[in-house]
Design a protein around this motif. Structure first.
Motif, PDB file in Angstrom:
ATOM      1  N   GLY A 277     -39.335  85.580  -2.897  1.00 40.03           N
ATOM      2  CA  GLY A 277     -39.566  85.718  -4.323  1.00 40.03           C
ATOM      3  C   GLY A 277     -40.615  86.740  -4.681  1.00 40.03           C
ATOM      4  O   GLY A 277     -40.717  87.125  -5.852  1.00 40.03           O
ATOM      5  N   LYS A 278     -41.380  87.223  -3.709  1.00 39.18           N
ATOM      6  CA  LYS A 278     -42.399  88.229  -4.004  1.00 39.18           C
ATOM      7  C   LYS A 278     -41.760  89.611  -4.058  1.00 39.18           C
ATOM      8  O   LYS A 278     -40.880  89.929  -3.259  1.00 39.18           O
ATOM      9  N   PRO A 279     -42.195  90.461  -4.992  1.00 39.41           N
ATOM     10  CA  PRO A 279     -41.508  91.735  -5.220  1.00 39.41           C
ATOM     11  C   PRO A 279     -41.654  92.695  -4.043  1.00 39.41           C
ATOM     12  O   PRO A 279     -42.615  92.633  -3.258  1.00 39.41           O
ATOM     13  N   TYR A 280     -40.652  93.578  -3.954  1.00 39.06           N
ATOM     14  CA  TYR A 280     -40.707  94.676  -2.985  1.00 39.06           C
ATOM     15  C   TYR A 280     -41.562  95.800  -3.562  1.00 39.06           C
ATOM     16  O   TYR A 280     -41.458  96.147  -4.737  1.00 39.06           O
ATOM     17  N   ARG A 281     -42.399  96.343  -2.705  1.00 41.49           N
ATOM     18  CA  ARG A 281     -43.155  97.536  -3.068  1.00 41.49           C
ATOM     19  C   ARG A 281     -43.384  98.354  -1.814  1.00 41.49           C
ATOM     20  O   ARG A 281     -43.902  97.847  -0.816  1.00 41.49           O
ATOM     21  N   GLY A 286     -48.535  92.912   1.738  1.00 42.87           N
ATOM     22  CA  GLY A 286     -48.906  91.621   1.198  1.00 42.87           C
ATOM     23  C   GLY A 286     -50.300  91.651   0.607  1.00 42.87           C
ATOM     24  O   GLY A 286     -50.969  92.685   0.590  1.00 42.87           O
ATOM     25  N   PRO A 287     -50.783  90.556   0.129  1.00 43.99           N
ATOM     26  CA  PRO A 287     -50.092  89.253   0.119  1.00 43.99           C
ATOM     27  C   PRO A 287     -49.170  89.046  -1.074  1.00 43.99           C
ATOM     28  O   PRO A 287     -48.461  88.052  -1.129  1.00 43.99           O
ATOM     29  N   ASN A 288     -49.155  89.988  -2.039  1.00 45.22           N
ATOM     30  CA  ASN A 288     -48.361  89.782  -3.254  1.00 45.22           C
ATOM     31  C   ASN A 288     -47.077  90.602  -3.261  1.00 45.22           C
ATOM     32  O   ASN A 288     -46.108  90.206  -3.903  1.00 45.22           O
ATOM     33  N   THR A 289     -47.072  91.737  -2.608  1.00 42.45           N
ATOM     34  CA  THR A 289     -45.882  92.593  -2.532  1.00 42.45           C
ATOM     35  C   THR A 289     -45.729  93.087  -1.101  1.00 42.45           C
ATOM     36  O   THR A 289     -46.718  93.208  -0.353  1.00 42.45           O
ATOM     37  N   TYR A 290     -44.465  93.382  -0.733  1.00 38.15           N
ATOM     38  CA  TYR A 290     -44.161  93.801   0.640  1.00 38.15           C
ATOM     39  C   TYR A 290     -43.080  94.868   0.618  1.00 38.15           C
ATOM     40  O   TYR A 290     -42.275  94.944  -0.323  1.00 38.15           O
ATOM     41  N   ASP A 291     -43.098  95.677   1.671  1.00 41.73           N
ATOM     42  CA  ASP A 291     -41.885  96.413   2.012  1.00 41.73           C
ATOM     43  C   ASP A 291     -41.304  95.771   3.268  1.00 41.73           C
ATOM     44  O   ASP A 291     -41.814  94.755   3.755  1.00 41.73           O
ATOM     45  N   CYS A 292     -40.219  96.320   3.811  1.00 44.79           N
ATOM     46  CA  CYS A 292     -39.499  95.612   4.879  1.00 44.79           C
ATOM     47  C   CYS A 292     -40.361  95.444   6.129  1.00 44.79           C
ATOM     48  O   CYS A 292     -40.509  94.340   6.664  1.00 44.79           O
ATOM     49  N   SER A 293     -40.973  96.524   6.591  1.00 45.84           N
ATOM     50  CA  SER A 293     -41.789  96.423   7.804  1.00 45.84           C
ATOM     51  C   SER A 293     -43.120  95.745   7.529  1.00 45.84           C
ATOM     52  O   SER A 293     -43.695  95.107   8.422  1.00 45.84           O
ATOM     53  N   ARG A 363     -35.338  96.218  -1.239  1.00 50.20           N
ATOM     54  CA  ARG A 363     -35.489  97.531  -1.867  1.00 50.20           C
ATOM     55  C   ARG A 363     -36.303  97.376  -3.149  1.00 50.20           C
ATOM     56  O   ARG A 363     -36.607  96.261  -3.573  1.00 50.20           O
ATOM     57  N   THR A 364     -36.606  98.520  -3.767  1.00 52.02           N
ATOM     58  CA  THR A 364     -37.336  98.513  -5.030  1.00 52.02           C
ATOM     59  C   THR A 364     -36.518  97.794  -6.101  1.00 52.02           C
ATOM     60  O   THR A 364     -35.311  98.035  -6.243  1.00 52.02           O
ATOM     61  N   GLY A 365     -37.157  96.913  -6.836  1.00 53.49           N
ATOM     62  CA  GLY A 365     -36.475  96.120  -7.838  1.00 53.49           C
ATOM     63  C   GLY A 365     -35.978  94.792  -7.311  1.00 53.49           C
ATOM     64  O   GLY A 365     -35.507  93.965  -8.096  1.00 53.49           O
ATOM     65  N   ASP A 366     -36.083  94.558  -6.020  1.00 54.10           N
ATOM     66  CA  ASP A 366     -35.646  93.306  -5.422  1.00 54.10           C
ATOM     67  C   ASP A 366     -36.870  92.543  -4.929  1.00 54.10           C
ATOM     68  O   ASP A 366     -38.007  93.015  -5.045  1.00 54.10           O
TER      69      ASP A 366
END
Length: 468
Positions: A277-281, A286-293, A363-366
């Motif tokens: 549920g935390k946004p992709y960026r 983290g801890p609030n936004t993540y990308d895949c790696s 991805r961005t927006g997910d």
């Protein structure tokens, strides 16, 4: 020739024998039984009994229903709408092909009309020229006949028609012949033009009718498509909610190929699921936004394991523990590349959950979420922590139970020997204190107290040291 004659003779002999047998039967009085045919002249007084016939008591039935009422499975709203959509799509495609054919025919008639119009105009110009030549020839002939001055015909006006004409010259006849030919050709060209105009109008009417019907069907088809997309999006939303709630009843201890994920791999899985549920960026860990790696890095960092930062570097750092697509366990890293044969083209990474699912930051927006993953889409896969044998067989538990009994039974002898060898003060203390009877009670308690301390203390140390 001898064979042929012998064959013919054999057939003739067989025919003769058959005739002789038949004659003997007839002569012997052998006849057809009397019951086969009724006597000559007898009267029929009753209808012969043909037996009972089956009476129809309803429709013939099958094991799973009747012929008129076949059993059908109830369709869902989405399945029914999909059936309508497929039928409308087929009808629209057929109508579209018809429209294309009519448009091509209309285009051909337009071209034919343009060519006919061009030909008619050319013939009309030729006729105009022939008329002018005929008029000029008539005036010249008349002037020559009456020996009148030039331009007499123009000055006479309507009176010129009253002047008698002379016999036509060959030149005048040729001009008149050309005029007649031009008139005939112009009429023919005009007829062709009229036919082309009629064909073009008919083709235009037919195409317009089909075009109108096509647009009406297309509008209905697009409406079905919109409704189907809404139902599909609703189904996707519900599936998304189910996948988002996967962590509530999820167990990462699933086995595959006789193995189960290590404890720290399971801990990384649960951490990744807790971040859903935390946004992709892009570029965040983290801890609030993540990308895949970044999600993979933070998940294994929570289990005390440090990974590389970028997806392709995470593969390179764990490439010594590659795993087959068909032996994946929860916690394994799955990679996606542009070129499946070149790890340097890896552009995305996720963490496998089992049952064909993974958790990732798409991805961005997910948002961070579990998702279904096809094994064929996975290009590379590695295992961060070595797997353990799955404890699903009863045989290892039976062998493990007698093992502690064997160790505890010799423990008094083993406990006495190290106590005497390691510390000389221990045997000196029990000898003056009391009788030797409490000595075996205290000696087994000391090793029993030391053994649990010794067993847990070294176990976490080797587990943390090689992973770190």
């Amino acid at each position: 020739m001898s064979k042929r004659r012998s064959g013919q003779a054999r057939r003739q002999s067989q025919v003769a024998v058959g005739s002789a047998v038949l004659s003997a039967l007839i002569a012997g009085g052998i006849a057809v039984p009397a019951a086969a045919d009724p006597p000559v002249g007898s009267k029929i007084t009753a209808i012969p009994d043909a037996g009972l016939r089956p009476q129809a008591d309803g429709l013939p039935t099958l094991p799973f229903g009747s012929l008129s009422q076949p059993r059908t499975q109830p369709l869902t709203a989405q399945a029914a709408l999909l059936a309508q959509y497929s039928a409308a799509e087929l009808e629209l495609s057929v109508l579209g092909a018809r429209r294309s054919d009519l448009y091509q025919a209309y285009t051909n008639t337009v071209v034919a009309k343009a060519m006919a119009d061009y030909a008619w105009r050319a013939k009309a110009d030729t006729l105009r020229t022939a008329k002018e030549a005929a008029e000029a020839a008539a005036v010249a002939e008349y002037q020559a006949a009456v020996k009148a001055p030039p331009h007499l015909g123009e000055s006479l006006g309507e009176l010129g028609r009253l002047i008698p004409r002379t016999a036509a010259t060959p030149e005048t006849e040729a001009v008149l012949h050309d005029l007649a030919t031009a008139q005939q050709e112009e009429r023919q060209a005009y007829t062709v033009l009229t036919t082309a105009i009629t064909a073009e109008q008919q083709a235009s009417t037919a195409y317009s009718a089909v075009e109108k019907e096509f647009k009406r069907k297309e509008t209905a088809f697009l409406e079905l498509k919109r409704r189907l997309a809404e139902l599909q999006s609703e189904a996707d939303r519900l599936r998304e909610i189910q996948e988002q709630n996967l962590g509530s009843a999820y167990s990462p201890g699933k086995s595959n190929a006789g193995l189960v994920a290590a404890a720290r791999a399971q801990q990384a899985v649960m951490f990744a699921l807790s971040q859903r549920g935390k946004p992709y960026r892009w570029g965040d860990e983290g801890p609030n936004t993540y990308d895949c790696s970044g999600l993979m890095l933070a998940s294994y960092k929570s289990a005390g394991i440090t990974l590389n930062r970028v997806a392709k570097d995470q593969y390179y750092g764990t490439r010594a523990k590659t795993v087959s697509k068909y032996a994946l366990l929860p916690g394994d890293l799955v990679f996606f590349a542009t070129d499946p044969n070149d790890w340097r083209t890896i552009h995305h990474v996720g963490m496998y959950l089992g049952d064909g699912k993974m958790v990732h930051a798409p991805r961005t927006g997910d948002v961070v979420r579990p998702a279904t993953v096809s094994l064929s889409s996975i290009d590379f896969a590695t295992r961060v922590v070595d797997a353990l044998p799955a404890p699903n067989l009863p045989s290892p538990t039976q062998t493990a139970r007698p093992s502690p009994t064997r160790t505890t039974s010799p423990s008094p002898t083993v406990g006495a020997s190290p106590s005497s060898s390691s510390s000389p003060s221990a045997p000196a203390s029990p000898s003056p204190s009391s009788s030797p009877s409490p000595e075996p009670d205290e000696s087994p308690e000391a090793p029993a107290a030391e053994s649990p301390k010794a067993s847990p203390s070294p176990s976490p140390t080797p587990a943390v040291t090689p992973a770190g």
